[in-house]
Write a protein that holds these residues in place. Structure first.
Motif, short mmCIF file in Angstrom:
data_model
loop_
_atom_site.label_atom_id
_atom_site.label_comp_id
_atom_site.label_asym_id
_atom_site.label_seq_id
_atom_site.Cartn_x
_atom_site.Cartn_y
_atom_site.Cartn_z
N ASP A 192 0.84 -1.20 0.00
CA ASP A 192 0.00 0.00 0.00
C ASP A 192 0.88 1.25 0.00
O ASP A 192 0.71 2.15 -0.83
N HIS A 196 1.25 4.13 -2.79
CA HIS A 196 0.96 5.55 -2.49
C HIS A 196 2.03 6.45 -3.10
O HIS A 196 1.72 7.48 -3.70
N HIS A 265 -5.91 3.60 -7.22
CA HIS A 265 -6.74 3.54 -6.01
C HIS A 265 -8.23 3.58 -6.34
O HIS A 265 -9.02 2.84 -5.76
N HIS A 279 -7.32 -4.10 0.39
CA HIS A 279 -7.02 -2.87 -0.34
C HIS A 279 -5.67 -2.94 -1.07
O HIS A 279 -5.59 -2.70 -2.28
N LEU A 283 -4.32 -2.95 -5.41
CA LEU A 283 -3.36 -2.03 -6.04
C LEU A 283 -2.30 -2.83 -6.80
O LEU A 283 -1.92 -2.47 -7.92
ZN ZN Z 1 -3.81 2.81 -0.43
#
Ligand code: ZN
Ligand code: NZQ
Length: 386
Positions: A192, A196, A265, A279, A283
């Protein structure tokens, strides 16, 4: 570099044993609601540390906020806030508990009849009930930003909210908490935070040299720390670097003055809403496909990334850029994360169309740094990721 405003009011308290400082940071005479998740904090000693630190405060607890914080459960917490006349919230958890607390911070002061409107009608939160956090899982950066993502199972929706009123007043980052995190969640945190940074970097060059190097240094640190923290989450030095990298990846700093993407996202949230895939894994499913589909507009930055982050010095721009995509996919594999939708669900046929339909319904018709990715493009990107 583009013009920008920058203000981040969250106080960070970083280090071993710092949870006890909660007591200094919460205003005296507050009526506190402590919020947490499914119970991991009761097995690893964090619960006791927080309760000890709250000694002397009038406080109530609300546990059971699930991963992908659920609207219906948060509405139960909102009732507690109103009944008990709470005026300070304390989130003890990962992104889900912190995001759920941000929703409550906003909903507690919301004047409309239906708090879901905050998400559905994209109402920015200018002022929320003050809240602090004790971070238990490095991943989202929610501990130092003003965004949140809330799920509604009933309608299979996962929507974003935010606003300047939703920064935590303080966040306690004690890397010792990483020791008890299961491998799957450690891998999620790595993937994650890595993505980002990519979402705020993999666009096109505008000579924002410092932002580029901030981003590249966070990526390099995550790559360096990944094998160590997966091997031994109780390695404090590795945990400290992991935790701070996750926070820095999404506290707003590296996106200032540069174009940002965030399409991965927006498409990824739909995969979580549809299939419940973690989550971070959504990605990893979409990144390679997204960069391949948008190769021409992103190749200059992809090549720079390949060179500076992965030391790929040979070849043309196109060759380096392709190698950059390959390295990204390999990185996800190296931390045990699969990158094809079909590896998560057998019912993937038609997903591209459904994601496109949902994005169109939400008015998300121009994703990406150029605002030019239509729902049909998202359909093809998702299909490439089957
Ligand atoms: Zn994220
Ligand atoms: O619920 P408990 O029992 O506490 O267990 C949690 C949960 O099952 C467990 N866990 C957390 N800390 C632990 C631990 N287990 C052992 N030891 C610890 N110290 O980990 C599980 C996952 O927790 P969760 O909070 O769901 O994970 P994460 O931090 O990855 O948050 C994911 C959520 O954040 C949203 C995601 O969409 C997702 O809903 N995001 C929020 C963002 C933001 N606010 O800026 C940005 C992100 O892109 C992301 O969308």
């Amino acid at each position: 570099m583009n013009n920008f405003d920058y203000k981040n009011p969250t106080k960070i308290i970083f280090g071993k044993g710092e949870i006890s400082k909660i007591a200094i940071e919460i205003p005296e005479n507050s009526k506190v609601l402590m919020l947490y998740g499914g119970g991991s904090i009761k097995k690893n000693g964090i619960y006791e540390q927080v309760v000890d630190a709250l000694n002397g405060f009038d406080f109530v607890e609300f546990g059971g906020i699930p991963a992908n914080p659920e609207y219906d459960i948060l509405m139960d917490a909102l009732a507690v806030i109103k009944e008990q006349k709470i005026d300070f919230l304390l989130a003890v958890g990962g992104g889900s508990v912190i995001d759920g607390t941000k929703f409550l911070s906003s909903a507690a002061l919301f004047e409309g009849d239906h708090p879901w409107d905050i998400l559905d009608k994209k109402i920015p939160t200018q002022k929320g009930m003050p809240f602090g956090t004790v971070l238990t899982l490095p991943a989202t950066g929610s501990e130092m930003n003003s965004g949140a993502v809330i799920t509604r199972k009933e309608t299979k929706e996962k929507l974003v909210m935010g606003g300047p009123g939703l920064f935590p007043v303080f966040s306690i980052l004690d890397p010792s908490v990483v020791a008890s995190i299961p491998e799957r969640q450690v891998a999620n945190g790595l993937a994650d935070s890595f993505t980002h940074v990519l979402e705020q970097y993999m666009t096109y060059p505008i000579e924002a040299n410092l932002q580029d190097r901030f981003a590249e240094s966070i990526l390099q640190t995550i790559i360096e720390v990944a094998p160590k923290i997966l091997k031994d989450p109780s390695d404090y030095k590795a945990a400290a670097n992991f935790m701070w990298s996750c926070t820095m990846a999404l506290n707003g700093l590296i996106q200032k003055g540069v174009p940002t993407d965030w399409a991965i996202h927006m498409m990824g949230h739909e995969l979580t809403a549809l299939y419940g895939i973690d989550h971070a894994r959504t990605l990893a499913i979409l990144a390679g496909s997204h960069y391949t589909y948008n190769f021409e507009t992103k190749k200059a930055k992809l090549a720079q990334y390949a060179e500076r982050v992965w030391n790929i010095t040979e070849g043309t721009i196109d060759e380096k850029a392709k190698a950059g995509i390959q390295k990204t996919v390999e990185f996800f594999h190296s931390i045990g994360i699969q990158t094809k939708l079909s590896e998560y669900t057998s019912e993937y046929e038609g997903t591209g169309k459904e994601v496109a339909r949902r994005l169109a319904e939400r008015g998300m018709t121009g994703l990406g740094e150029h605002g030019r990715l239509a729902p049909e493009d998202a359909e093809r990107i998702v299909e490439k990721a089957y």
